[in-house]
Design a protein around this motif. Sequence first.
Motif, PDB file in Angstrom:
ATOM      1  N   VAL A  80     -20.044 -19.454 -70.464  1.00  0.00           N
ATOM      2  CA  VAL A  80     -21.288 -18.773 -70.111  1.00  0.00           C
ATOM      3  C   VAL A  80     -21.040 -17.927 -68.867  1.00  0.00           C
ATOM      4  N   SER A  81     -21.891 -16.952 -68.652  1.00  0.00           N
ATOM      5  CA  SER A  81     -21.815 -16.200 -67.396  1.00  0.00           C
ATOM      6  C   SER A  81     -22.431 -17.028 -66.273  1.00  0.00           C
ATOM      7  N   HIS A  82     -21.990 -16.779 -65.060  1.00  0.00           N
ATOM      8  CA  HIS A  82     -22.624 -17.441 -63.905  1.00  0.00           C
ATOM      9  C   HIS A  82     -23.854 -16.647 -63.459  1.00  0.00           C
ATOM     10  N   LEU A  83     -24.078 -15.474 -64.084  1.00  0.00           N
ATOM     11  CA  LEU A  83     -25.175 -14.591 -63.682  1.00  0.00           C
ATOM     12  C   LEU A  83     -26.316 -14.646 -64.690  1.00  0.00           C
ATOM     13  N   GLU A  84     -27.491 -14.228 -64.259  1.00  0.00           N
ATOM     14  CA  GLU A  84     -28.684 -14.368 -65.109  1.00  0.00           C
ATOM     15  C   GLU A  84     -28.910 -13.202 -66.063  1.00  0.00           C
ATOM     16  N   SER A  85     -28.644 -11.970 -65.610  1.00  0.00           N
ATOM     17  CA  SER A  85     -28.838 -10.798 -66.473  1.00  0.00           C
ATOM     18  C   SER A  85     -28.283  -9.573 -65.764  1.00  0.00           C
ATOM     19  N   LYS A  89     -20.769 -21.409 -62.440  1.00  0.00           N
ATOM     20  CA  LYS A  89     -21.199 -21.557 -63.842  1.00  0.00           C
ATOM     21  C   LYS A  89     -21.880 -22.911 -64.048  1.00  0.00           C
ATOM     22  N   PHE A  90     -21.313 -23.936 -63.463  1.00  0.00           N
ATOM     23  CA  PHE A  90     -21.875 -25.295 -63.539  1.00  0.00           C
ATOM     24  C   PHE A  90     -23.330 -25.270 -63.054  1.00  0.00           C
ATOM     25  N   ILE A  91     -23.549 -24.612 -61.922  1.00  0.00           N
ATOM     26  CA  ILE A  91     -24.898 -24.533 -61.334  1.00  0.00           C
ATOM     27  C   ILE A  91     -25.823 -23.710 -62.234  1.00  0.00           C
ATOM     28  N   ALA A  92     -25.317 -22.596 -62.774  1.00  0.00           N
ATOM     29  CA  ALA A  92     -26.150 -21.730 -63.626  1.00  0.00           C
ATOM     30  C   ALA A  92     -26.583 -22.462 -64.899  1.00  0.00           C
ATOM     31  N   ILE A 124     -26.745 -29.001 -69.868  1.00  0.00           N
ATOM     32  CA  ILE A 124     -25.795 -29.918 -69.233  1.00  0.00           C
ATOM     33  C   ILE A 124     -24.395 -29.303 -69.240  1.00  0.00           C
ATOM     34  N   PRO A 125     -23.798 -29.114 -68.063  1.00  0.00           N
ATOM     35  CA  PRO A 125     -22.429 -28.596 -68.040  1.00  0.00           C
ATOM     36  C   PRO A 125     -21.415 -29.692 -68.382  1.00  0.00           C
ATOM     37  N   ILE A 126     -20.388 -29.306 -69.128  1.00  0.00           N
ATOM     38  CA  ILE A 126     -19.236 -30.197 -69.342  1.00  0.00           C
ATOM     39  C   ILE A 126     -18.115 -29.584 -68.518  1.00  0.00           C
ATOM     40  N   LEU A 127     -17.860 -30.174 -67.367  1.00  0.00           N
ATOM     41  CA  LEU A 127     -16.886 -29.628 -66.420  1.00  0.00           C
ATOM     42  C   LEU A 127     -15.476 -30.098 -66.785  1.00  0.00           C
ATOM     43  N   CYS A 128     -14.621 -29.126 -67.163  1.00  0.00           N
ATOM     44  CA  CYS A 128     -13.242 -29.469 -67.524  1.00  0.00           C
ATOM     45  C   CYS A 128     -12.337 -29.387 -66.301  1.00  0.00           C
ATOM     46  N   LEU A 186     -20.396 -27.169 -53.859  1.00  0.00           N
ATOM     47  CA  LEU A 186     -21.370 -26.116 -54.171  1.00  0.00           C
ATOM     48  C   LEU A 186     -22.646 -26.657 -54.826  1.00  0.00           C
ATOM     49  N   ALA A 187     -22.492 -27.647 -55.698  1.00  0.00           N
ATOM     50  CA  ALA A 187     -23.642 -28.129 -56.474  1.00  0.00           C
ATOM     51  C   ALA A 187     -24.255 -29.401 -55.875  1.00  0.00           C
TER      52      ALA A 187
END
Length: 252
Positions: free
Chosen positions: A68-73, A114-117, A124-128, A155-156
């Motif tokens: 996913v993008s870390h940005l909204e739009s 990205k995790f935060i976004a 739910i993020p799956i952090l690898c 950061l989170a």
Amino acid sequence: MSKRQSLVAGNWKMNGSLESIGQLVAAISQGVSEGTEAEVLLCPPYVYVAELAGLLEKTDIRLGAQNVSHLESGAYTGEVAPSMLKDFACEYVIVGHSERRMLYSENDVRVAEKFIAVQANGMIPILCIGELLEERESNCTEEVIARQLDAVIELAGIMAFKAAVIAYEPVWAIGTGKTATPEQAQEVHEFIRLRLARHDHETAEGVRILYGGSVKADNAKQLFELADIDGGLIGGASLVADDFLTICHSVR
Ligand code: PEP
């Protein structure tokens, strides 16, 4: 006895066609409907997310995305915003897969963003996280894992891990047919949990930590039996319905 529900997630990577994913989902959902202890998740390529949202609607199988993008739009050609995935009923998003880190230069901070976004959009993020072969061979595994994990904690915040999943994926085991031994995997999973527990014990106990890296129908059970392994992130074997179902049925 762990209270964490096991999760088996299929990461299809850049594989499949409209026709083949229809057949795969039909076979997997049939097998899952016959009963499994695991929560089951499928992560198709972006373009098939909408199709899968329809196919999975009346099943117990969850839908996720691989990135996913870390940005909204905005003017970010080729990117997909978290809100767009949410629109199609995605519940999970993989962030920081080693292929993204290595082939698309995603660093620890970008992965944390990205995790935060993902969480900011109610998913739910799956952090690898995972080490390269040379890092393992030079006894740097824990240092690498700590660095990748700490970047997200910083950061989170630790409490963000109450609504997150971690996937430990030794890079040398991904797509190579070389699986970590159960002892190697358990050792790192325990290290991850202890690292989180330094900040908050309850969060560390509650977070699901998946193992990924050449999990197959014939080695899943011995990995999933271990105390700190709460399921798997499955690449190649998730493209073969019978193999994926055997893996789903291997959870404790
Ligand atoms: C993965 O891509 O996350 C993975 C674990 O792949 P494989 O199962 O094919 O090693």
